[in-house]
Design an enzyme around this catalytic site. Structure first.
Site, PDB file in Angstrom:
ATOM      1  N   ASP A  25      -7.661  10.076 -12.450  1.00 23.41           N
ATOM      2  CA  ASP A  25      -8.891   9.488 -11.919  1.00 23.41           C
ATOM      3  C   ASP A  25      -9.418  10.427 -10.846  1.00 23.41           C
ATOM      4  O   ASP A  25      -8.692  10.761  -9.903  1.00 23.41           O
ATOM      5  CB  ASP A  25      -8.612   8.115 -11.292  1.00 23.41           C
ATOM      6  CG  ASP A  25      -8.133   7.101 -12.325  1.00 23.41           C
ATOM      7  OD1 ASP A  25      -8.466   7.271 -13.511  1.00 23.41           O
ATOM      8  OD2 ASP A  25      -7.433   6.145 -11.940  1.00 23.41           O
TER       9      ASP A  25
ATOM     10  N   ASP B 125      -8.243  -3.152 -21.999  1.00 22.05           N
ATOM     11  CA  ASP B 125      -7.488  -3.519 -20.802  1.00 22.05           C
ATOM     12  C   ASP B 125      -6.789  -4.841 -21.075  1.00 22.05           C
ATOM     13  O   ASP B 125      -7.445  -5.839 -21.390  1.00 22.05           O
ATOM     14  CB  ASP B 125      -8.424  -3.692 -19.599  1.00 22.05           C
ATOM     15  CG  ASP B 125      -8.937  -2.355 -19.090  1.00 22.05           C
ATOM     16  OD1 ASP B 125      -8.330  -1.325 -19.425  1.00 22.05           O
ATOM     17  OD2 ASP B 125      -9.939  -2.329 -18.350  1.00 22.05           O
TER      18      ASP B 125
END
EC number: 4.3.2.10
Length: 251
Positions: A130, A11
């Site tokens: 997701d 990330d």
């Protein structure tokens, strides 16, 4: 039989890797290019960079990270986060990314999948999904997993496949960060329904979890972040273990 892929996830915020990175031998623990090189040396098959920079103006920083990584790293890598147009895709691919990953933007504008696939080839287009189990079954969430779209997961999986996605990156929100194993049942269902490679994300805590996601979940790749960043599991040790258990991996 295609080799199963081990994929560390980085990330990146403002040009630095966030989400706890603990590497003693690195000068800059948060430097994405150094980390990418480390994983390349250790035998990772691919990498995923997620740009979580809040503001649009700072996207240029990510392009620099991509350019530097492409010069120094010899395994394929995917970049996601903030991609809303075919032009965004083009910039990242030209900078050296092998694939781009789209999530919320694809849900809001499914045509983006078709456009990207037509322009660059389906092998470049990863659709990240997701999902979370609700009273209505598994549904698709967007905006970093905060907003329920009400779209049934399997309906979206079929559309993504139909529109030309080359692979699906499936994150189970319920399992993410829990380190209790991947959500193998739903991964297996998505792999069967989509018939394209599925990368499993969310829940890796032990080396057994990786074996299970390949064996029970039928995932093509397994993505993880903190177990690698905190050196709880090394890529090399993981691959040796999987190979001994009869899983086809690139050693």
């Amino acid at each position: 039989m295609l080799a199963k892929r081990i994929i560390p996830c980085l990330d990146v915020k403002d040009g630095q890797v966030v989400k706890g990175v603990k590497f003693n031998e690195l000068k800059l623990a948060g430097d994405p290019v150094e980390l990418a090189q480390k994983y390349d040396r250790e035998g990772a098959d691919e990498l995923v960079f997620l740009d979580i920079t809040a503001s649009i103006e700072d996207r240029g920083t990510m392009l620099e990270v991509v350019e530097k990584t492409a010069k120094n790293v010899f395994i394929p890598f995917t970049v996601g986060g903030g991609i809303k147009t075919v032009d965004d895709m083009r910039r990242l691919l030209q900078a050296g990314a092998d694939k781009v990953s789209i999530n919320s933007a694809a849900v809001k504008n499914p045509e983006l999948i078709s456009q990207g696939s037509d322009r660059f080839g389906s092998q470049c287009i990863v659709v990240a999904i997701d999902t979370k189990k609700t009273e209505e079954g598994y549904q698709v969430f967007i905006n970093g997993g905060t907003k329920n779209t009400g779209i049934p997961l399997m309906d979206w999986v079929k559309e993504v496949k139909y529109r030309g996605a080359g692979e699906i990156l499936l994150t189970s929100i319920d399992h993410d960060g829990g380190k209790n194993g991947y959500d193998n049942d739903i991964i297996n269902q998505v792999a069967r329904v989509s018939n394209i490679p599925v990368i499993a994300s969310g829940g890796a805590g032990t080396i057994e979890d990786f074996y299970n996601v390949f064996h029970k979940g039928q995932a093509s790749g397994a993505l993880a972040a903190s177990v690698f960043h905190f050196e709880e599991i090394s890529v090399k040790e993981l691959k040796n273990y999987l190979s001994e258990k009869g899983v086809e991996v690139r050693l």
